[in-house]
Design an enzyme around this catalytic site. Structure first.
Site, PDB file in Angstrom:
ATOM      1  N   HIS A  89       0.866  -1.180   0.000  1.00 33.27           N
ATOM      2  CA  HIS A  89       0.000   0.000   0.000  1.00 33.27           C
ATOM      3  C   HIS A  89       0.901   1.228   0.000  1.00 33.27           C
ATOM      4  O   HIS A  89       1.501   1.567   1.024  1.00 33.27           O
ATOM      5  CB  HIS A  89      -0.903  -0.049   1.253  1.00 33.27           C
ATOM      6  CG  HIS A  89      -1.765   1.150   1.438  1.00 33.27           C
ATOM      7  ND1 HIS A  89      -2.415   1.418   2.620  1.00 33.27           N
ATOM      8  CD2 HIS A  89      -2.111   2.147   0.588  1.00 33.27           C
ATOM      9  CE1 HIS A  89      -3.115   2.533   2.492  1.00 33.27           C
ATOM     10  NE2 HIS A  89      -2.937   2.999   1.276  1.00 33.27           N
TER      11      HIS A  89
ATOM     12  N   MET B  26       1.649   4.871   0.190  1.00 35.00           N
ATOM     13  CA  MET B  26       1.161   6.196   0.590  1.00 35.00           C
ATOM     14  C   MET B  26       2.300   7.167   0.326  1.00 35.00           C
ATOM     15  O   MET B  26       2.944   7.684   1.250  1.00 35.00           O
ATOM     16  CB  MET B  26       0.734   6.172   2.066  1.00 35.00           C
ATOM     17  CG  MET B  26      -0.610   5.470   2.253  1.00 35.00           C
ATOM     18  SD  MET B  26      -0.873   4.917   3.940  1.00 35.00           S
ATOM     19  CE  MET B  26       0.022   3.369   3.914  1.00 35.00           C
TER      20      MET B  26
ATOM     21  N   MET C 298     -10.124   3.642   2.029  1.00 35.00           N
ATOM     22  CA  MET C 298      -9.542   3.913   3.351  1.00 35.00           C
ATOM     23  C   MET C 298     -10.658   4.212   4.350  1.00 35.00           C
ATOM     24  O   MET C 298     -11.543   5.026   4.074  1.00 35.00           O
ATOM     25  CB  MET C 298      -8.597   5.127   3.289  1.00 35.00           C
ATOM     26  CG  MET C 298      -7.294   4.899   2.544  1.00 35.00           C
ATOM     27  SD  MET C 298      -6.260   3.549   3.152  1.00 35.00           S
ATOM     28  CE  MET C 298      -5.963   4.036   4.854  1.00 35.00           C
TER      29      MET C 298
END
Ligand SMILES: O=C(CO)[C@H](O)[C@H](O)COP(=O)(O)O
Ligand SMILES: [Fe+2]
Length: 227
Positions: A63, A65, A134
């Site tokens: 993931h 970010m 999210m």
């Protein structure tokens, strides 16, 4: 069947290989990559993903970010990730990026922050293998689940069904024994859990228990729908 992906963000970073082994039996190992720009936190990068992929047989669900996802995401496929999630807010060309991730041999996934709606991206869904909604503001583990995301999960499940897609629908943030059923009922089928797994006495057992809870809630929702 529901997939449970423990997040190593809540693991002991000094013992990552052991912590990965502690959740063998999980579907994927969720690896949170943060760059201190896209989110106000810094975790790990390509070399650690490469090391982790050699240390465990559990496939890696990365993931990202990070800013400039177009530049970095392909490198995580090369590092051994089986699934790479980029944030749509950080990608200049999400369709081109999803195609590149797939062409390199990984599953392509796109994430939406809580304030990002799904509707503008409906036409992109066939380009993806997974969509991540999210359920906290990205950046930190251990935050409280945002119930206000449930309608977005429901609407996304409806869009996936409408288009007849195989797309997986992942939720990430505050997923635990008290919130997983709500997510499953709303239509999620891949569940990231950090503190709920690594904070448990027996992380492997916590994974199994969450999977049973999610499957039971999904089956109950399907039954209620058919009646
Ligand atoms: O992406 C994340 C945070 O940005 C993490 O995957 C997530 O927060 C998992 O931790 P927890 O289950 O404790 O909320
Ligand atoms: Fe995550």
């Amino acid at each position: 069947m529901a997939q449970i992906n423990p997040s190593i963000l809540s693991a002991d970073f000094a013992r990552l290989a052991e912590e990965a082994k502690a959740v063998e039996g999980a579907d994927w190992l969720h690896v949170d990559v943060m760059d201190n720009h896209f989110v106000p936190n810094l975790t790990l990068g390509v070399p650690i993903v490469e090391a982790l992929s050699k240390a465990t047989d559990t496939p890696l669900d990365c993931h990202l970010m990070i800013e400039d996802a177009d530049r970095w995401a392909p490198q995580y496929v090369e590092a051994g990730a089986g699934s790479v999630t980029f944030h749509v807010e950080a990608a200049a060309a999400p369709v081109r990026l999803a195609r590149e991730i797939r062409a390199k041999g990984a599953r392509a996934s796109m994430a939406l922050k809580p304030a990002t709606p799904i509707e503008p991206y409906e036409d992109l869904l066939p380009e993806l293998d997974m969509l991540l909604i999210m359920t906290v503001e990205p950046g930190f583990g251990g935050q409280a689940f945002l119930d206000i995301m449930l309608p977005k999960i429901r609407r996304t499940r409806e869009l996936i069904s409408k288009h007849g897609l195989e797309l997986w629908l992942q939720v990430d943030g505050g997923v635990s024994a008290t919130t997983i059923e709500r997510c499953a009922e709303a239509g999620a089928d891949v569940f990231v859990a950090g503190s709920a797994v690594y904070g448990a006495e027996d992380p492997a057992q916590a994974v199994r228990a969450l999977r049973v809870q999610a499957d039971t809630a999904t089956a109950a929702a399907a039954w209620a729908c058919g009646h």
